[in-house]
Write a protein that holds these residues in place. Structure first.
Motif, short mmCIF file in Angstrom:
data_model
loop_
_atom_site.label_atom_id
_atom_site.label_comp_id
_atom_site.label_asym_id
_atom_site.label_seq_id
_atom_site.Cartn_x
_atom_site.Cartn_y
_atom_site.Cartn_z
N ASP A 36 0.89 -1.21 0.01
CA ASP A 36 -0.06 -0.05 0.07
C ASP A 36 0.74 1.10 -0.05
O ASP A 36 1.92 1.38 0.68
N THR A 39 -0.50 7.38 0.29
CA THR A 39 -1.39 8.11 -0.01
C THR A 39 -2.83 7.21 0.03
O THR A 39 -3.82 7.81 0.28
N LEU A 40 -2.69 5.99 -0.32
CA LEU A 40 -3.58 5.06 -0.13
C LEU A 40 -4.33 4.88 1.26
O LEU A 40 -5.37 4.93 1.92
N SER A 43 -5.92 7.77 2.77
CA SER A 43 -7.27 8.21 2.19
C SER A 43 -8.57 7.59 3.12
O SER A 43 -9.58 8.02 3.22
N SER A 46 -9.60 10.47 4.88
CA SER A 46 -10.02 11.85 4.02
C SER A 46 -11.27 11.75 3.60
O SER A 46 -11.25 11.79 2.36
N SER A 47 -12.12 11.70 4.26
CA SER A 47 -13.64 11.53 3.71
C SER A 47 -13.92 12.88 3.06
O SER A 47 -14.97 12.75 2.22
N ASN A 49 -11.33 15.22 1.54
CA ASN A 49 -10.33 15.40 1.20
C ASN A 49 -10.25 16.47 0.22
O ASN A 49 -10.88 17.04 -0.45
N GLY A 51 -8.75 16.44 -2.74
CA GLY A 51 -9.20 16.02 -4.18
C GLY A 51 -10.85 15.97 -4.35
O GLY A 51 -11.23 16.80 -5.24
N GLN A 201 1.76 12.60 6.03
CA GLN A 201 2.39 12.07 4.46
C GLN A 201 3.86 12.41 4.58
O GLN A 201 4.75 11.23 4.33
N ASN A 256 -5.92 0.56 8.72
CA ASN A 256 -5.69 0.26 7.36
C ASN A 256 -5.43 -1.37 7.04
O ASN A 256 -6.22 -1.97 6.26
#
Length: 267
Positions: A36, A39-40, A43, A46-47, A49, A51, A201, A256
């Motif tokens: 993994d 960034t994955l 995520s 980051s509900s 986020n 993007g 990050q 995760n």
């Protein structure tokens, strides 16, 4: 596009396929394991986020550009309404893709410049503007480059990534691990949540560096270049918050791992 590869002293290898953003670790015995990315993993947290926020804003902007005010819209069939919305969605997505391409082009220019290659500015002025701003900031602030665009792998927690720049800043500011961002500075100031994961990050990458080379934590820095004006804003995360950020990131890794384990239980 060829795989990027990093060979480790024990004979194992990390590979990265940029188009699919896929990392794999190849053990000495040839065992291949999907890994993994940072960034994955992030995520999961980051509900809402950066993007998603940017894409929604772009849809609203495109909608307002396309719709004619004071005009009465009437559709006889549901499919006509769907077609109207799909057309706006496509135009919005095209704008978003162009923004992503600008960011990629900018990062490539900064990567080359960090390696001593003189810049060749893009023919697209919207990209060249970012490149000029980034290179000016680099010249004004970076004393020396330690490494650039390096693959990293954490064999303890099994994640990978690729950081932008490790450098020494001038005026005695010392070593930093740096991440370039392009976007809207106004949004970064207005919505603090947009930057809540950037420190984590960079911490994840730094943990890989410390694991591989040893040493102690050092500051992390994000350099944000406004896509419209070329204005620059920086944010530095000092070592005093490192253990707090590390604790949070390890909890995210556990979450995760749980999602992976849970998915396997229901296969």
């Amino acid at each position: 596009m060829e795989l990027e590869k990093k060979l480790y002293p024990d004979g194992s290898m990390l590979t990265f396929h940029e188009p699919t953003h896929k990392y794999q670790h190849i053990a000495v015995d040839g065992t291949v394991t999907d890994v993994d990315s940072v960034t994955l993993i992030l995520s999961l947290l980051s509900s809402f986020n950066i993007g998603a926020m940017a894409s929604r804003k772009q849809f609203r902007t495109t909608f307002m550009e396309e719709i004619e005010l004071n005009k009465m819209y009437q559709w006889q069939y549901k499919k006509d309404v769907e077609g109207f919305i799909k057309d706006i969605s496509k135009k919005s997505a095209d704008v978003w893709k162009q923004a992503a391409l600008r960011g990629s082009a900018f990062h490539l220019t900064m990567e080359k410049y960090a390696r001593g290659i003189s810049p060749v500015y893009n023919d697209d002025e919207s990209i060249a503007k970012l490149e000029r701003a980034g290179i000016k900031w680099f010249d004004d602030n970076v004393e020396s480059v330690l490494s650039s665009e390096q693959l990293v792998y954490n064999h303890e927690h099994h994640y990978s990534g690729k950081y932008d720049l490790e450098c020494i800043l001038n005026d005695g500011r010392g070593r930093v691990l740096l991440d370039w961002k392009t976007g809207s500075i106004e949004n970064y100031k207005k919505y603090p949540d947009m930057s809540k994961l950037q420190n984590l990050q960079l911490l994840a990458y730094q943990e890989c560096l410390i694991l591989e080379k040893g040493g102690n934590p050092f500051p992390r820095m994000v350099v944000i270049i406004d896509r419209d004006s070329g204005e620059i804003m920086t944010r530095t995360y000092g070592t005093e918050k490192y253990q707090r950020d590390k604790s949070i990131f390890l909890q995210i890794i556990n979450l995760n791992n749980y999602t992976h384990d849970y998915a396997k239980e229901w296969k």
